[in-house]
Design a protein around this motif. Structure first.
Motif, mmCIF file in Angstrom:
data_model
loop_
_atom_site.group_PDB
_atom_site.id
_atom_site.type_symbol
_atom_site.label_atom_id
_atom_site.label_comp_id
_atom_site.label_asym_id
_atom_site.label_seq_id
_atom_site.Cartn_x
_atom_site.Cartn_y
_atom_site.Cartn_z
ATOM 1 N N ASN A 61 -0.619 10.874 -9.966
ATOM 2 C CA ASN A 61 -1.341 10.414 -8.788
ATOM 3 C C ASN A 61 -2.577 11.266 -8.533
ATOM 4 O O ASN A 61 -2.709 12.383 -9.048
ATOM 5 C CB ASN A 61 -0.435 10.466 -7.555
ATOM 6 C CG ASN A 61 0.669 9.424 -7.587
ATOM 7 O OD1 ASN A 61 0.416 8.249 -7.371
ATOM 8 N ND2 ASN A 61 1.892 9.858 -7.873
ATOM 9 N N THR A 106 3.208 5.932 -8.313
ATOM 10 C CA THR A 106 2.416 6.426 -9.435
ATOM 11 C C THR A 106 1.145 5.600 -9.511
ATOM 12 O O THR A 106 1.120 4.436 -9.109
ATOM 13 C CB THR A 106 3.206 6.375 -10.755
ATOM 14 O OG1 THR A 106 2.509 7.125 -11.763
ATOM 15 C CG2 THR A 106 3.418 4.948 -11.239
ATOM 16 N N LEU A 122 2.427 15.480 -3.425
ATOM 17 C CA LEU A 122 2.507 14.628 -4.611
ATOM 18 C C LEU A 122 3.228 15.326 -5.768
ATOM 19 O O LEU A 122 3.832 14.666 -6.617
ATOM 20 C CB LEU A 122 1.104 14.204 -5.048
ATOM 21 C CG LEU A 122 0.363 13.291 -4.061
ATOM 22 C CD1 LEU A 122 -1.066 13.050 -4.534
ATOM 23 C CD2 LEU A 122 1.093 11.960 -3.867
ATOM 24 N N GLU A 132 -2.952 6.193 1.737
ATOM 25 C CA GLU A 132 -3.717 5.709 0.590
ATOM 26 C C GLU A 132 -5.195 5.583 0.915
ATOM 27 O O GLU A 132 -5.577 5.194 2.019
ATOM 28 C CB GLU A 132 -3.165 4.355 0.136
ATOM 29 C CG GLU A 132 -1.787 4.446 -0.506
ATOM 30 C CD GLU A 132 -1.412 3.171 -1.261
ATOM 31 O OE1 GLU A 132 -2.108 2.851 -2.238
ATOM 32 O OE2 GLU A 132 -0.459 2.517 -0.839
#
Length: 241
Positions: A190, A229, A220, A238
């Motif tokens: 990520n 992922t 993460l 996000e």
């Protein structure tokens, strides 16, 4: 082979990388402090050990094949595997970076570290990551790599930069390709954005502390096995691509 979680953080002798190493060390992990400058690397190792972290120095220039190969060999000899890789090393490149005047050599230099360096290190360490029960890769990106934000009127995306910002967009795209290739494995990869953090990368003009900037990478790095992922995250969730 050690039962303890083994991590490597590149560019870990100062700033956000140092705080990532400190945060992972605070979890009881054994952490490799990757850095090319020997004096700064050993000073960071000494400071982290004084704070109780189990760390070891890893000579590492992400732009040099032999250096990366030697770093992978060091970790294999020491631990036999790698559980977490944090690709933190990065540069902004020198000014000017307006696309009409930028020296193409500056773009080449920035991409060599920020993108090709990540690929070089990741591929060298993948055999060791594959030996882990829960391998994690964290690539340190930036919100300036978001094409959506770059093209949104009024969005704060920093100065015009034909080298640094596109290098992070490039890194984002490469990370997506890794996630697609590794989707049938247990490796989670990520992208982490630390926010506008005060480091020497920006002349300490950021508004966040390095410790705050490290938090998303640590999150993460410690994802559960059913975690995401191929994602692009900051502390708020996000980031739009």
């Amino acid at each position: 082979m050690s039962d303890r979680t083994i991590a490597l953080v590149t560019g870990a002798n100062k700033g956000i990388g140092y705080e990532i190493a400190a945060g992972l060390g605070a979890l009881g992990w054994q952490v490799g402090v990757g850095a090319r400058d020997e004096e700064r690397r050993e000073a960071a190792v000494a400071k982290l050990r004084a704070g109780g972290a189990d760390v070891f120095g890893v000579p590492l220039d992400v732009t040099d094949d032999a250096s990366v190969t030697a770093a992978a060999r060091l970790i294999e000899d020491r631990a036999g595997r790698l559980d977490v890789l944090v690709n933190n090393a990065g540069i902004t490149g020198i000014a000017p970076q307006e696309p009409t005047v930028v020296d193409p050599a500056i773009i080449r230099t920035v991409v060599e570290t920020n993108v090709i360096g990540v690929i070089r290190v990741t591929n060298a360490l993948l055999p060791l990551l594959r030996r882990s029960a829960s391998p994690r890769i964290v690539n340190m990106s930036s919100t300036v790599g978001s094409i959506t934000r770059q093209t949104t009127p009024g969005a704060e995306t920093g100065p015009i930069a034909a080298a640094y910002s596109p290098s992070k967009s490039f890194l984002n795209a490469v990370t997506v390709q890794y996630a697609k290739e590794l989707r049938d494995t247990n490796i989670l990869i990520n992208l982490a954005c630390p926010g506008y953090t005060a480091t020497d990368l920006n002349g300490f003009s950021g508004v966040r502390t390095p410790e705050q900037g490290a938090a998303i990478a640590i999150r993460l790095a410690t994802l559960p096995d059913d975690g995401p992922t191929g994602g692009y995250f900051d502390d708020d969730g996000e980031i739009p691509w």
